[in-house]
Design an enzyme around this catalytic site. Sequence first.
Site, PDB file in Angstrom:
ATOM      1  N   ASP A   1       0.836  -1.206   0.000  1.00 52.19           N
ATOM      2  CA  ASP A   1       0.000   0.000   0.000  1.00 52.19           C
ATOM      3  C   ASP A   1       0.874   1.262   0.000  1.00 52.19           C
ATOM      4  OD1 ASP A   1       0.855  -0.089   2.592  1.00 52.19           O
ATOM      5  OD2 ASP A   1      -1.141  -0.080   3.500  1.00 52.19           O
ATOM      6  N   SER A   2       2.189   1.067  -0.020  1.00 52.71           N
ATOM      7  CA  SER A   2       3.103   2.194  -0.250  1.00 52.71           C
ATOM      8  C   SER A   2       2.757   2.870  -1.576  1.00 52.71           C
ATOM      9  CB  SER A   2       4.565   1.720  -0.272  1.00 52.71           C
ATOM     10  OG  SER A   2       4.717   0.627  -1.164  1.00 52.71           O
TER      11      SER A   2
ATOM     12  N   ASP B   1      -0.996  -6.234   0.086  1.00 57.73           N
ATOM     13  CA  ASP B   1      -1.318  -5.562   1.349  1.00 57.73           C
ATOM     14  C   ASP B   1      -2.821  -5.393   1.493  1.00 57.73           C
ATOM     15  OD1 ASP B   1       0.854  -4.977   2.963  1.00 57.73           O
ATOM     16  OD2 ASP B   1       1.354  -3.114   1.925  1.00 57.73           O
TER      17      ASP B   1
ATOM     18  N   LYS C   1      -0.914  -9.444   3.296  1.00 56.16           N
ATOM     19  CA  LYS C   1      -0.117  -8.904   4.412  1.00 56.16           C
ATOM     20  C   LYS C   1      -0.976  -7.930   5.213  1.00 56.16           C
ATOM     21  CE  LYS C   1       3.542  -5.958   3.821  1.00 56.16           C
ATOM     22  NZ  LYS C   1       3.117  -4.736   4.523  1.00 56.16           N
TER      23      LYS C   1
ATOM     24  N   GLU D   1      -0.882  -5.323   8.781  1.00 52.58           N
ATOM     25  CA  GLU D   1       0.027  -4.633   9.710  1.00 52.58           C
ATOM     26  C   GLU D   1      -0.439  -4.770  11.150  1.00 52.58           C
ATOM     27  OE1 GLU D   1       0.730  -0.546   8.652  1.00 52.58           O
ATOM     28  OE2 GLU D   1       1.345  -1.060   6.620  1.00 52.58           O
TER      29      GLU D   1
ATOM     30  N   GLU E   1       9.858  -3.674  10.076  1.00 55.86           N
ATOM     31  CA  GLU E   1      10.173  -2.386   9.444  1.00 55.86           C
ATOM     32  C   GLU E   1      10.788  -1.399  10.443  1.00 55.86           C
ATOM     33  OE1 GLU E   1       7.145  -0.763   6.893  1.00 55.86           O
ATOM     34  OE2 GLU E   1       8.224   1.132   6.637  1.00 55.86           O
TER      35      GLU E   1
HETATM   36  O1  KIV Z   1       3.617  -1.062   1.497  1.00 57.92           O
HETATM   37  C1  KIV Z   1       4.764  -1.515   1.323  1.00 57.92           C
HETATM   38  O2  KIV Z   1       5.399  -1.338   0.283  1.00 57.92           O
HETATM   39  C2  KIV Z   1       5.339  -2.298   2.418  1.00 57.92           C
HETATM   40  C3  KIV Z   1       6.802  -2.596   2.369  1.00 57.92           C
HETATM   41  C4  KIV Z   1       7.597  -1.381   2.477  1.00 57.92           C
HETATM   42  C5  KIV Z   1       7.186  -3.624   3.358  1.00 57.92           C
HETATM   43  O3  KIV Z   1       4.649  -2.654   3.329  1.00 57.92           O
END
Ligand code: KIV
Length: 259
Positions: free
Chosen positions: A43-44, A82, A111, A113, A178
Site C-alpha cells: 500500500d506504499s 497488502d 499482508k 500490519e 520495518e
Molecule cells: O507497502 C509496502 O510497500 C510495504 C513494504 C515497504 C514492506 O509494506
Amino acid sequence: MKNRKIKEILKRKNKNPIICLTAYSKTIAEILDKYCDIVLVGDSLGMVLYGMKSTREVTLDMIINHAKSVKKGISKSVLVIDMPYKTYRNKKEAYKNAKKIIKSTKCDALKLEGGKKIIKVVKYLIKKNIPIMGHVGLLPQSEKGKFKFKGKSSVERKRIIEDARLLSNAGVFAIVIECVEESLAKIISKSIPVPTIGIGASKYCDGQILVTDDLLGLSNFTPKFIRKYSNIRKIISKSVLRFKHDVINKNFPSSKNIY
Ligand code: KIV
C-alpha cells in the site's frame, strides 16, 4: 492448506536470504519475477504513485487494480498483497475483503500490519486457509506523523517482540520487520521459527524488502535504510530532454519513423 511456493518460503528460515521487492504494475513485475522470491503489491503505492500523504488513503479497489496488473507479470514468485487500512477491523470485514482480493487477483497471500491488536483477525484468516504475512515495527497505517524508527524504549521493544511471537504462533509464513534497531531485529529473528523480512531492520533478518521505486532512484525518498542502485530519474530526464531537442530541431520523426 499452504501452497507449495509458500511452504518453500517457510523452509528458508536461517538459509539463503529471501529476496522481496514491491511492484505496482505488470512491466515492473515481469522484471522482478526473475530475481525475487516474493513480490509485494504494497500500500506504499498510495504515497509512491499517487502522492498521498499516508497509506491510509489507499482503497481496496486501488490495491486490487494494481494487483491484477502485477499478477500478469508474475510466473514464479510468491505474490503478496497488502490489505489496506480499515479493511480488516474485525473478522467478518477482514474475511469478506480478503476473499474479494484473492478472487479478483489470484494472489498467493495477504499482508496485514500489526500484532496483538489484530491477532484474532490473523488467526481467523489463517483458519480459513488464507496465507498471511505479518508486519511489525514501524506500521505506516498506524502512524499519524513522520515515520520514525521503532524500539527505542524497552516497553516498545517488548511490545514488538511480543507482536512477532504472537504472529508466529498464529501461523503466518513470514514477518516483515520495518525500521527497528539492529539488536531488536536480531532478537526477533533468532527467537521465532518463521522467516523475517527486513526493511530498515538489519542483516539479521532472513530476507530483505525494499520499495522498488526507491532502489531504482525513481522516488525522491532517501532515508538511510535505502540503497539506490540506479538513478532512473536522471535517465528519464536526459531521455526526455533529448526527445524535446529532437522535436524542436525536426530530427524526430526521421525517415525511419514514418509510414
Ligand atoms: O507497502 C509496502 O510497500 C510495504 C513494504 C515497504 C514492506 O509494506
